[in-house]
Design an enzyme around this catalytic site. Structure first.
Site, PDB file in Angstrom:
ATOM      1  N   HIS A 306       4.074  -6.439  -3.581  1.00  0.00           N
ATOM      2  CA  HIS A 306       5.178  -5.589  -4.015  1.00  0.00           C
ATOM      3  C   HIS A 306       5.427  -5.844  -5.498  1.00  0.00           C
ATOM      4  CE1 HIS A 306       9.111  -3.676  -4.212  1.00  0.00           C
ATOM      5  NE2 HIS A 306       8.716  -3.032  -3.137  1.00  0.00           N
ATOM      6  N   ASP A 363       6.083  -1.906   4.771  1.00  0.00           N
ATOM      7  CA  ASP A 363       5.158  -1.033   5.499  1.00  0.00           C
ATOM      8  C   ASP A 363       4.251  -1.771   6.472  1.00  0.00           C
ATOM      9  OD1 ASP A 363       5.935   1.388   4.260  1.00  0.00           O
ATOM     10  OD2 ASP A 363       4.917   0.736   2.442  1.00  0.00           O
TER      11      ASP A 363
HETATM   12  N1  CMC Z   1      -4.479  -6.671  -1.639  1.00  0.00           N
HETATM   13  C1  CMC Z   1      -5.261  -7.399  -2.479  1.00  0.00           C
HETATM   14  N2  CMC Z   1      -4.913  -7.698  -3.742  1.00  0.00           N
HETATM   15  C2  CMC Z   1      -3.725  -7.256  -4.193  1.00  0.00           C
HETATM   16  C3  CMC Z   1      -2.867  -6.497  -3.375  1.00  0.00           C
HETATM   17  C4  CMC Z   1      -3.281  -6.209  -2.049  1.00  0.00           C
HETATM   18  N3  CMC Z   1      -2.502  -5.498  -1.230  1.00  0.00           N
HETATM   19  N4  CMC Z   1      -1.765  -6.167  -4.066  1.00  0.00           N
HETATM   20  C5  CMC Z   1      -1.907  -6.703  -5.280  1.00  0.00           C
HETATM   21  N5  CMC Z   1      -3.095  -7.356  -5.359  1.00  0.00           N
HETATM   22  C6  CMC Z   1      -3.600  -8.150  -6.504  1.00  0.00           C
HETATM   23  C7  CMC Z   1      -4.105  -7.253  -7.639  1.00  0.00           C
HETATM   24  O1  CMC Z   1      -5.476  -6.966  -7.498  1.00  0.00           O
HETATM   25  C8  CMC Z   1      -3.789  -8.082  -8.847  1.00  0.00           C
HETATM   26  O2  CMC Z   1      -4.760  -9.121  -8.931  1.00  0.00           O
HETATM   27  P1  CMC Z   1      -5.230  -9.679 -10.383  1.00  0.00           P
HETATM   28  O3  CMC Z   1      -3.998 -10.292 -10.982  1.00  0.00           O
HETATM   29  O4  CMC Z   1      -6.311 -10.641 -10.068  1.00  0.00           O
HETATM   30  O5  CMC Z   1      -5.707  -8.490 -11.156  1.00  0.00           O
HETATM   31  C9  CMC Z   1      -2.453  -8.761  -8.492  1.00  0.00           C
HETATM   32  O6  CMC Z   1      -2.478  -8.842  -7.066  1.00  0.00           O
HETATM   33  C10 CMC Z   1      -1.237  -7.983  -8.949  1.00  0.00           C
HETATM   34  O7  CMC Z   1      -1.331  -6.663  -8.432  1.00  0.00           O
HETATM   35  P2  CMC Z   1      -0.843  -5.365  -9.184  1.00  0.00           P
HETATM   36  O8  CMC Z   1      -1.609  -4.183  -8.691  1.00  0.00           O
HETATM   37  O9  CMC Z   1      -0.832  -5.602 -10.662  1.00  0.00           O
HETATM   38  O10 CMC Z   1       0.659  -5.301  -8.688  1.00  0.00           O
HETATM   39  P3  CMC Z   1       1.619  -4.053  -8.807  1.00  0.00           P
HETATM   40  O11 CMC Z   1       2.977  -4.585  -8.907  1.00  0.00           O
HETATM   41  O12 CMC Z   1       1.161  -3.113  -9.874  1.00  0.00           O
HETATM   42  O13 CMC Z   1       1.389  -3.275  -7.423  1.00  0.00           O
HETATM   43  C11 CMC Z   1       1.554  -2.710  -5.129  1.00  0.00           C
HETATM   44  C12 CMC Z   1       2.226  -3.405  -6.311  1.00  0.00           C
HETATM   45  C13 CMC Z   1       2.555  -2.633  -3.975  1.00  0.00           C
HETATM   46  C14 CMC Z   1       1.187  -1.256  -5.529  1.00  0.00           C
HETATM   47  C15 CMC Z   1       0.287  -3.506  -4.715  1.00  0.00           C
HETATM   48  O14 CMC Z   1       0.649  -4.792  -4.287  1.00  0.00           O
HETATM   49  C16 CMC Z   1      -0.523  -2.782  -3.630  1.00  0.00           C
HETATM   50  O15 CMC Z   1      -1.382  -1.960  -3.961  1.00  0.00           O
HETATM   51  N6  CMC Z   1      -0.268  -3.082  -2.309  1.00  0.00           N
HETATM   52  C17 CMC Z   1      -0.915  -2.361  -1.230  1.00  0.00           C
HETATM   53  C18 CMC Z   1      -0.225  -1.031  -0.997  1.00  0.00           C
HETATM   54  C19 CMC Z   1       1.127  -1.193  -0.345  1.00  0.00           C
HETATM   55  O16 CMC Z   1       1.278  -1.911   0.620  1.00  0.00           O
HETATM   56  N7  CMC Z   1       2.128  -0.447  -0.868  1.00  0.00           N
HETATM   57  C20 CMC Z   1       3.489  -0.447  -0.324  1.00  0.00           C
HETATM   58  C21 CMC Z   1       4.469  -1.088  -1.238  1.00  0.00           C
HETATM   59  S1  CMC Z   1       6.057  -1.471  -0.476  1.00  0.00           S
HETATM   60  C22 CMC Z   1       6.753   0.036  -0.021  1.00  0.00           C
HETATM   61  C23 CMC Z   1       6.912   1.011  -1.086  1.00  0.00           C
HETATM   62  O17 CMC Z   1       7.271   0.723  -2.217  1.00  0.00           O
HETATM   63  O18 CMC Z   1       6.670   2.170  -0.784  1.00  0.00           O
END
Ligand code: CMC
Length: 428
Positions: A306, A363
């Site tokens: 998140h 989720d």
């Molecule tokens: N699985 C594997 N690696 C992950 C994941 C994941 N679900 N989420 C983040 N990472 C890694 C990412 O690759 C990055 O690694 P590095 O620092 O080595 O490059 C690090 O963690 C930080 O991730 P980010 O993409 O920069 O984080 P963000 O804040 O931009 O994204 C997120 C947040 C929710 C989009 C992301 O965690 C994600 O894609 N999660 C899976 C989709 C999901 O479950 N979404 C629902 C979110 S909660 C409900 C809502 O808001 O609707």
């Protein structure tokens, strides 16, 4: 903490005021930055950018706190009806008995869809995604209620709010009925919000339908925990679209589209698809954890991580506990729930997830409850939208009431070609 921060840029020294919120979170006010220095800020994905001041929802990602209008999510989820929470978010306080009765009655008088609106459903393909139907029909509401669309007219706004809250379950249930070829079930105003939705989803005209109170409790809780989450992607979209003075229906339709993406609300559907894939792959949880860690692979564990929560997502805790209770009570042994639990256990002790503070989010377990209720997978994100609606409305209203309201119009750092000489088509 000082009251301002100093920025030195060439010959210019600028005092950037530090703004403090009621929970002591702090922000640098950069509103004079460009005027004084010619610079703008660059913050892709808005990771460090506050887009507004807001009095609706407080969340602290480090401590796992979520409050609507000052009330803890745990208290609201346990004690409230979703319609009460809608009132709380939109009007700022919990309603008393009289206010609640009046609000319910205003909603009840708008639950039916205009008969011509039903015709839209004939035009959609039977396998249309219900989120596409939802955004289209919500957008189309502005064609049916053209006499009440002015964002500056409080009476217009009020009736739009009632129409949206009342009709969203009907629009959603009809999209499901269309997908399975069953007749639409009209709303029944003697029922509560959740009872009515379940009946419109699952009743058929030729048989009696008994509403399961456990499903109602679970659905009510799910709608409440999804009801607001401050400046998330879809809410920011609603505010962005609304900032141009687009009407409320148009702004909410845009929010539905933003929510649909799998990185946002669409993750609940993606989680169940992922768990099913793991189950069909002999339940090999470790393999999928390894894939998620492999950057080359591009696979993410859906329902994990998140932007704001870096400790735990309080909504996920509430949902997991409810999931345990519901499955236990219904005596359901859902293999997907077991896989979800294994995945959580493996991920929570894995260095990759621990160091990046990736925890199950809202989720991750919600889909298991939806499955137990009988909600089909493509409808999961529609339920998220039904829950998030009062939050979107509250933010849209708050923005319009703000004396600082301006059209949202970010800037950019241009990285394209410098001026080029035009070349005639024949010479290219
Ligand atoms: N699985 C594997 N690696 C992950 C994941 C994941 N679900 N989420 C983040 N990472 C890694 C990412 O690759 C990055 O690694 P590095 O620092 O080595 O490059 C690090 O963690 C930080 O991730 P980010 O993409 O920069 O984080 P963000 O804040 O931009 O994204 C997120 C947040 C929710 C989009 C992301 O965690 C994600 O894609 N999660 C899976 C989709 C999901 O479950 N979404 C629902 C979110 S909660 C409900 C809502 O808001 O609707």
């Amino acid at each position: 903490m000082p009251e301002s921060a100093k920025l030195n840029c060439g010959d210019v020294e600028l005092d950037l005021p530090v703004i403090e919120g009621t929970e002591n979170e702090k922000a640098l006010d950069v509103s004079q930055l460009r005027r004084e220095t010619g610079l703008i800020t660059l913050d892709e994905g808005y990771v460090n950018t506050g887009s507004t001041r807001s009095a609706i929802t407080f969340l602290n990602g480090e401590q796992g706190i979520l409050r609507y209008r000052g009330y803890a999510i745990e208290d609201l989820a346990q004690n409230c009806d979703f319609v009460e929470v809608c009132y709380l978010l939109i009007y700022g306080d919990l309603p008393n008995g009289e206010q609640l009765a009046e609000f319910r009655s205003a909603i009840h008088s708008h639950t039916m869809l205009h008969e011509d609106m039903r015709m839209f459903y004939d035009g959609f393909p039977r396998d249309a995604h219900p989120m596409a139907i939802l955004s289209s029909v919500v957008s189309a509401m502005s064609t049916f209620y053209q006499d009440a669309l002015d964002p500056a007219n409080p009476e217009h706004v009020e009736i739009c709010i009632h129409r949206l809250i009342a009709k969203l379950p009907t629009i959603a249930a009809y999209s499901y009925k269309k997908s399975i070829g069953q007749p639409f079930i009209y709303p029944e105003n003697d029922l509560t919000y959740c009872e009515n939705f379940l009946r419109m989803m699952f009743a058929v005209p030729c048989e009696p339908y008994e509403i399961d109170p456990d499903f109602v409790t679970a659905l009510n809780m799910l709608l409440i925990v999804h009801a607001d989450h401050e400046q998330n992607c879809s809410t920011s979209t609603v505010r962005m679209v609304g900032s141009s003075n687009a009407n409320l229906f148009a702004s909410i339709a845009a929010g539905v589209c933003a929510l649909w993406g799998p990185l946002h609300g669409g993750a609940n559907e993606a989680v169940v698809n992922m768990l099913t894939q793991i189950m069909e792959d002999d339940g090999d949880v470790e393999k999928y954890v390894a894939m998620a860690k492999d950057k080359e692979h591009g696979f993410r564990l859906m329902g994990f991580g998140h932007r704001v929560y870096k400790n735990f997502d309080p909504r996920a805790r509430i949902i997991k506990a409810a999931c345990d209770r519901l499955l236990d009570k219904m005596n359901i042994d859902d293999p997907l729930f077991h896989i979800a639990q294994q995945l959580e256990e493996v991920a929570l002790r894995d260095e990759y997830f621990v160091s990046r503070k990736l925890y199950p989010n809202v989720d991750f377990y919600s889909g298991v409850i939806y499955r137990a209720i009988g909600i089909p997978v493509p409808m999961f994100t529609v339920l998220f939208a039904m829950g998030r609606l009062p939050g979107w409305i509250a933010h849209w209203k708050e923005m319009h009431a703000s004396k600082n309201k301006r059209i949202c119009r970010p800037r950019q750092v241009y990285t394209g070609e410098n001026i080029r000489e035009f070349v005639e088509l024949s010479d290219r």
